[in-house]
Design a protein around this motif. Structure first.
Motif, short mmCIF file in Angstrom:
data_model
loop_
_atom_site.label_atom_id
_atom_site.label_comp_id
_atom_site.label_asym_id
_atom_site.label_seq_id
_atom_site.Cartn_x
_atom_site.Cartn_y
_atom_site.Cartn_z
N GLY A 112 0.78 -1.23 0.00
CA GLY A 112 0.00 0.00 0.00
C GLY A 112 0.81 1.28 0.00
O GLY A 112 2.04 1.27 0.17
N ILE A 113 0.10 2.37 -0.21
CA ILE A 113 0.65 3.71 -0.16
C ILE A 113 0.53 4.21 1.28
O ILE A 113 -0.57 4.26 1.84
CB ILE A 113 -0.10 4.66 -1.11
N VAL A 114 1.67 4.58 1.87
CA VAL A 114 1.70 4.99 3.27
C VAL A 114 1.81 6.52 3.34
O VAL A 114 2.63 7.13 2.65
CB VAL A 114 2.88 4.36 4.01
N LEU A 115 0.98 7.11 4.19
CA LEU A 115 1.00 8.55 4.40
C LEU A 115 1.75 8.92 5.67
O LEU A 115 1.38 8.50 6.78
CB LEU A 115 -0.44 9.07 4.51
N PHE A 116 2.82 9.71 5.49
CA PHE A 116 3.53 10.35 6.59
C PHE A 116 3.53 11.85 6.34
O PHE A 116 3.05 12.33 5.31
CB PHE A 116 4.99 9.85 6.67
N HIS A 117 4.10 12.60 7.28
CA HIS A 117 4.26 14.04 7.14
C HIS A 117 5.68 14.41 7.55
O HIS A 117 6.11 14.02 8.64
CB HIS A 117 3.25 14.80 8.02
N ASP A 118 6.38 15.16 6.70
CA ASP A 118 7.77 15.50 7.03
C ASP A 118 7.84 16.82 7.79
O ASP A 118 8.75 17.63 7.58
CB ASP A 118 8.65 15.55 5.78
N ILE A 119 6.90 16.99 8.72
CA ILE A 119 6.85 18.19 9.55
C ILE A 119 6.85 17.87 11.04
O ILE A 119 6.80 18.78 11.86
CB ILE A 119 5.62 19.06 9.20
N HIS A 120 6.88 16.59 11.39
CA HIS A 120 6.78 16.18 12.78
C HIS A 120 8.07 15.50 13.24
O HIS A 120 8.60 14.63 12.54
CB HIS A 120 5.61 15.20 12.99
N GLN A 121 8.53 15.84 14.43
CA GLN A 121 9.74 15.21 14.96
C GLN A 121 9.52 13.73 15.22
O GLN A 121 10.44 12.93 15.06
CB GLN A 121 10.18 15.92 16.26
#
Length: 239
Positions: free
Chosen positions: A182-191
């Motif tokens: 699957g396609i995994v959603l992360f955010h490159d704004i969180h420590q």
């Protein structure tokens, strides 16, 4: 969280050339890594370093405002070989806007990211993700009928919750193991995302997953007719 044992290269999967949203078909054991809302100082560069150490590429859906504020970071992502798409200018819930305002917000985001990348001779890819995953039938249909590749999500890491890095990794792995790919959603704004990524990638490797790199089928300049059209010209599409 314990330091993972890093063995670069074993996670590296195939490169999938994509011309439309329907082309994104993954095989069992394949993962696409995506990062929304960046670039962010102190976060994006660390994530890039981790991805490099495992030899994998991701897709970054950037906010126009963030790319405009940090063009050098946006350029760094593209120069490292990652795919850069857009995510509107201000992370607006497009379903709450009228049709033309929504299209304008998408176009403004694309222009800002494109201009940021151009400073290093890089180009924006036609990948787009709806903020909050909130969309209307009208917007999705018109984007898909144009040259935009709408990037959906199979596994939401929920790294925006105030959980520990370990909880984020465990939750994401559990959902991935359930689906098998699957396609995994992360955010490159969180420590917490920065902190959990090495452990997450190490766990993927131990489980035998591979990370697929998405690239646009046509690497040239793509048209934006559907984005800039007047709303009155698009009334034939349904909500």
């Amino acid at each position: 969280m314990p330091e993972p044992i890093v063995t670069p290269g074993y996670l590296t999967g195939r490169t999938l050339s994509v011309g439309s949203t329907g082309d994104i078909v993954l095989r069992p054991g394949e993962v696409v890594l995506t990062f929304d809302d960046g670039p962010r100082t102190g976060k994006t560069s660390e994530i890039l370093a981790t991805l490099d150490s495992f030899g994998v590429k991701a897709t970054f859906l950037m906010l126009g405002a963030a790319a405009q504020a940090h063009p050098e970071l946006a350029q760094q992502v593209a120069l490292r070989g990652h795919t850069v798409g857009s995510h509107t200018f201000n992370h607006v819930d497009l379903s709450g806007l009228d049709r033309q305002a929504a299209l304008d917000e998408i176009a403004r985001g694309e222009r800002a990211v494109s201009q940021a990348l151009a400073g290093a001779g890089q180009k924006l890819s036609p990948f787009f993700r709806f903020p909050y995953l909130s969309q209307t039938g009208f917007l999705r249909t018109n984007l898909l009928q144009g040259s935009t590749i709408v990037l959906d999500v199979d596994i939401d890491s929920k790294d925006y919750y105030k959980d520990s890095a370990a909880v984020v990794a465990e939750r994401t792995l559990a959902r991935l193991d359930q689906l098998g790919s699957g396609i995994v959603l992360f955010h490159d704004i969180h420590q917490r995302t920065v902190a959990m990524l090495p452990t997450f990638l190490s766990a993927l490797e131990q489980r035998g997953y591979s990370v697929v790199r998405l690239v646009p089928r046509d690497s040239g300049v793509f048209g934006r007719d559907v984005i800039i059209a007047e709303a009155s010209e698009l009334r034939s599409c349904c909500d």
